[in-house]
Each structure stands twice: as C-alpha cells, then as structure tokens.
Scaffold this active site. Structure first.
Site, PDB file in Angstrom:
ATOM      1  N   ASP A   1     -67.495  41.180 -94.172  1.00  0.00           N
ATOM      2  CA  ASP A   1     -66.836  40.557 -95.642  1.00  0.00           C
ATOM      3  C   ASP A   1     -67.888  40.600 -96.435  1.00  0.00           C
ATOM      4  O   ASP A   1     -68.280  41.006 -97.958  1.00  0.00           O
ATOM      5  CB  ASP A   1     -65.796  40.219 -95.787  1.00  0.00           C
ATOM      6  CG  ASP A   1     -64.396  40.181 -95.315  1.00  0.00           C
ATOM      7  OD1 ASP A   1     -64.357  41.778 -95.356  1.00  0.00           O
ATOM      8  OD2 ASP A   1     -63.399  39.358 -94.172  1.00  0.00           O
TER       9      ASP A   1
ATOM     10  N   TYR B   1     -55.884  47.601 -95.354  1.00  0.00           N
ATOM     11  CA  TYR B   1     -55.113  47.684 -96.203  1.00  0.00           C
ATOM     12  C   TYR B   1     -54.813  48.848 -96.940  1.00  0.00           C
ATOM     13  O   TYR B   1     -55.034  50.322 -96.303  1.00  0.00           O
ATOM     14  CB  TYR B   1     -56.269  47.096 -97.004  1.00  0.00           C
ATOM     15  CG  TYR B   1     -57.179  45.702 -96.653  1.00  0.00           C
ATOM     16  CD1 TYR B   1     -57.255  44.858 -95.791  1.00  0.00           C
ATOM     17  CD2 TYR B   1     -58.019  44.580 -97.705  1.00  0.00           C
ATOM     18  CE1 TYR B   1     -57.629  44.031 -95.234  1.00  0.00           C
ATOM     19  CE2 TYR B   1     -58.218  43.929 -97.107  1.00  0.00           C
ATOM     20  CZ  TYR B   1     -57.837  43.467 -95.875  1.00  0.00           C
ATOM     21  OH  TYR B   1     -58.573  42.331 -96.279  1.00  0.00           O
TER      22      TYR B   1
ATOM     23  N   GLU C   1     -56.602  52.371 -95.737  1.00  0.00           N
ATOM     24  CA  GLU C   1     -57.601  52.404 -94.924  1.00  0.00           C
ATOM     25  C   GLU C   1     -57.315  52.983 -93.248  1.00  0.00           C
ATOM     26  O   GLU C   1     -56.119  52.074 -92.876  1.00  0.00           O
ATOM     27  CB  GLU C   1     -58.030  51.783 -94.737  1.00  0.00           C
ATOM     28  CG  GLU C   1     -59.077  50.451 -95.368  1.00  0.00           C
ATOM     29  CD  GLU C   1     -59.817  49.155 -95.418  1.00  0.00           C
ATOM     30  OE1 GLU C   1     -60.098  48.415 -96.168  1.00  0.00           O
ATOM     31  OE2 GLU C   1     -58.504  48.617 -94.090  1.00  0.00           O
TER      32      GLU C   1
END
Ligand SMILES: *[C@@H]1O[C@H](CO)[C@@H](O)[C@H](O)[C@H]1NC(C)=O
Ligand SMILES: *[C@@H]1O[C@H](CO)[C@@H](O)[C@H](O)[C@H]1NC(C)=O
Ligand SMILES: *[C@@H]1O[C@H](CO)[C@@H](O)[C@H](O)[C@H]1NC(C)=O
Ligand SMILES: *[C@@H]1O[C@H](CO)[C@@H](O)[C@H](O)[C@H]1NC(C)=O
Length: 385
Positions: free
Chosen positions: A78, A343, A364
C-alpha cells in the site's frame, strides 16, 4: 392560438411523462440483473506499472463515466510510489480512452493512496481525495489532498493541501465515492467517509457546506479500545462507503476489520447529514459475509445494491446483491466472478432514461491473485441486453 395549443399539449405530455415515470418507479421495484458486458480497464504489468489497485468509479456531470485507480510503480504494498491513473468513457462504458497519469508522486517512499471521488452536481465539479504518507514509512506527517476538475475529468487542478484545514491525522478516504446531499437536512453538503490507521482507527467523515472550499470533520465512530493496539474481535470500523436514502438519512457500509461480532459488514446510520453517528443504530448484516475488504453499496431507483467477495475467509467470489427494503433483507444475488476478487465500487448514470437501466461495477479480479486486473462490469437491471 397555435402557440396556446402547443403549450397545452406540451403540458399534457409532461404530465403523462411524470405519471409514467412515477408509475415505472413504483413498479420497477423489481430488478433482474444480468451482466451485459465486462472489460478489463487495467492489467497489472502493463505500461511498466507493477500493480493497478483501488478502483474508484463515478458518473460525471455530463453523464459520462470516470474510472480512477492507483498505478503502483513497483507493485505490491500500500505504501510505495504511484501514479494516479484515470480512464474516461463518453459512451456509457462501451469504449474507454487510454489511461492518463494525472499525478506522479515522484520517488517518495510512502506515496499517494486513494481515496474518494465526489461529484458536486450543483457546480459540476469532480473532486478526487487522496493522502500521502498514510503509513509513516520514512515520513511522519500525513497530508490529505484533493485535485478537482471543472471539465468532466479531462483536466485537473494542482493538488490542494486539505490538511491545512483538517490537520495531519491519517485519514484514508473510502475507498469509493463521496456523496452530495440531495434531500434535507443539509442539501448540497459534500460528504466523504473513511478511516484512520491503527491504533486510532475508526469511521470518520469529512464535510463541506460551501462546495469544497472548506472542509471539517463531522461524525465519527472510534474503535474500541481507542488508541490501543488491537486484537482479534475488537471493534474497528475501517474502509467504508456512504450513501443517501430518499428520506435524507445516510447509510454507511463499513469493513469490520477485526471481525467484531461477526465475519460480516457493519452498517451505520446518520440522520443529521453525517454530523454524527450513534452506536445505538449500528447493526451487523450477517447476510453480508465478508473477508475484511473494501466493498460497495449503491442506491439506484429505489433499490439498494451491494458488492463484495462473498466469503468469510478469502477474497474470492465477487457477488452483486440487491435489496428492496434498504438492506433489511436481500432479495437476490448474481455471481460476478467466482475466483480471486478484491475491492469493488459501483456507480450509475443519473437523470438519463436511456442509461438508468444499468449499473456499473469496477473491481479487482484475477485467476491467481485479486490484483491482476481492474475489470468493468456493465449490469443490465431489466434482464435483457
Ligand atoms: C520526522 O521526519 C523527519 C524527516 O525524515 C526527521 O528529520 C524527524 O526527526 C522526524 N521526527 C520524528 C519525531 O520522528
Ligand atoms: C500540508 O499542510 C499541513 C498543515 O499546514 C502541513 O503540516 C503539511 O506539512 C503540509 N503538507 C505538505 C506536503 O506540505
Ligand atoms: C460464492 O457465492 C455464492 C453466492 O453468490 C455462494 O452461494 C457460495 O457459497 C460462494 N462460494 C464460496 C466458495 O464462498
Ligand atoms: C427505505 O428507506 C426510506 C427512507 O429513505 C423509506 O422511505 C422507505 O420506506 C424504506 N423502504 C423500505 C421498504 O423499508
């Protein structure tokens, strides 16, 4: 005389149109979703980008579609340096223009993270909120930014440092879309919700009552125990998606990070335009089992839609669900992708009769990992193509 006649017939046509719209609305409380088409908007590895993640999707002021994601230069985690990537469609999702890198965070170690897209329908402005230094990796001040577009997402302003107004607390917006209040109270207010990072996690919303000139924190629901390292089973509201119901209340569907009470979604309500949330109104939707992930809700023509990877342990099995009673019960579900799924986000193009029978999902997906593709699904709600 001729003009008067025309005026009267116009009025009659308008009244008939209004009646039929209301009629359709009250009858169209049945949907029959099918996948009309699916196309991959981003493929990890392409254009020298390690991984594309964190899909955002919105309609635009001109009734088009705008897709946004993080282009993670080195792949993986991330934090790390990224581009903010966009793709636009001007034909209701049929074709998509090639991607544009709207922002480049440079060689920074803890780079930009999405984020929330919000449309101000009154000023025809699109905002994208993101933060930099959200993980304190070789940095110690987190900054919240927005960029905005006044031409339907074609060009964007320079980043504006919102932390000047709200401070430098970590605020991870969404990921998903923000809302503009359409019903009282606080018509016109812009609202985006997100979470902070551990240990001070929780649900937090940012509000603007002047079309995005000034922002402040509104309602929040802090984790328990707050500001303390967490263990499994603690109460930790995390990534979230708000929407407005027709009575002006706000529903937020929230990731239940440490699986408090259930392996399922938390639902918060606000009745004052996200100025406050009461834990009295918190409920857990045990139908919406969840592997702890960012999920999506959308309210479209009286129907509540939900997407997530439908599994209590793994990010697999992307599923669309719908409800005719604001999520009290779920009337049906449609499998979207049985394998790796992560997601997801949704939008619909409002005020367009032609397009109102569609909703759009951007999610995703992959064969071996959920971060291989960002895929756009156009769903017909009427069971025909
Ligand atoms: C914050 O980061 C700066 C630059 O990396 C560093 O010089 C400073 O010592 C750090 N401060 C704290 C309190 O960690
Ligand atoms: C953004 O503004 C805040 C508050 O003034 C400041 O602390 C922070 O350093 C700014 N961020 C950047 C990257 O300049
Ligand atoms: C996938 O989702 C469907 C509902 O759409 C459910 O019936 C099924 O059990 C799920 N499969 C797995 C492996 O979780
Ligand atoms: C859904 O919520 C709205 C309030 O926004 C309410 O008017 C409506 O009656 C609710 N519908 C059902 C079926 O509960």
């Amino acid at each position: 005389m001729y003009i008067a006649k025309m005026a009267i017939s116009t009025v009659i046509i308008r009244v008939l149109a209004l009646l039929s719209t209301n009629f359709l609305l009250s009858c169209s409380i049945q949907v029959n979703p099918i996948i009309e088409e699916e196309q991959l908007l981003w493929i990890s590895g392409q254009d020298n980008i390690g991984v594309y993640r964190i899909p955002l999707l919105t309609y635009t002021p001109k009734g088009h579609l705008l897709a946004i994601c993080e282009a993670r230069k080195n792949g993986g985690g991330d934090s790390g340096p990224k581009f903010l990537a966009t793709r636009r469609s001007e034909d209701a999702g049929q074709t998509w223009k090639t991607q544009e890198f709207v922002l480049n965070d440079g060689p920074i170690v803890d780079g930009l993270n999405l984020g929330v897209v919000i449309v101000d329908d009154i000023t025809s402005t699109i905002f994208i909120f993101y933060q930099v230094c959200g993980h304190y990796v070789q940095c110690n001040i987190s900054t919240q930014y927005y960029i905005k577009s006044m031409d339907d997402g074609v060009t964007w302003t320079q980043p504006y440092n919102v932390s000047k107004q709200i401070g430098t607390k970590v605020f991870a917006g969404g990921p998903g879309y923000g809302i503009q209040k359409k019903h009282a109270p606080h018509i016109g207010r812009l609202i985006l919700c997100g979470h902070s990072t551990l240990p001070g996690d929780g649900l937090f919303c940012l509000l603007s009552d002047d079309h995005g000139d000034t922002w402040r924190y509104g309602g929040m629901v802090k984790s328990i125990p707050y500001n303390t390292a967490k263990v499994k089973g603690d109460f930790v509201p995390d990534e979230c998606q708000p929407l407005e119901l027709p009575d002006g209340s706000i529903m937020v569907n929230v990731r239940n990070q440490y699986q408090y009470h259930c392996h399922c979604r938390m639902i918060f309500m606000s009745y004052d335009g996200a100025d406050s949330f009461k834990t009295d109104d918190l409920r857990f939707d045990t139908t919406l089992v969840d592997p702890t992930v960012a999920a999506a809700i959308l309210y479209h023509q009286g129907v509540l839609f939900f997407t997530n990877p439908e599994s209590d342990t793994h990010r697999i099995n992307m599923t669309l669900r719908w409800s005719y009673n604001n999520g009290t019960t779920w009337a049906g579900s449609l499998p979207v992708w049985s394998k790796d799924s992560g997601y997801s986000t949704m939008t619909a193009i409002p005020n367009n009769v032609q397009d109102s029978k569609y909703i759009y999902i951007l999610y995703e997906k992959g064969q071996v990992s959920s971060t291989q593709y960002l895929s756009l699904v156009k769903v017909s709600l009427t069971g025909d193509l």
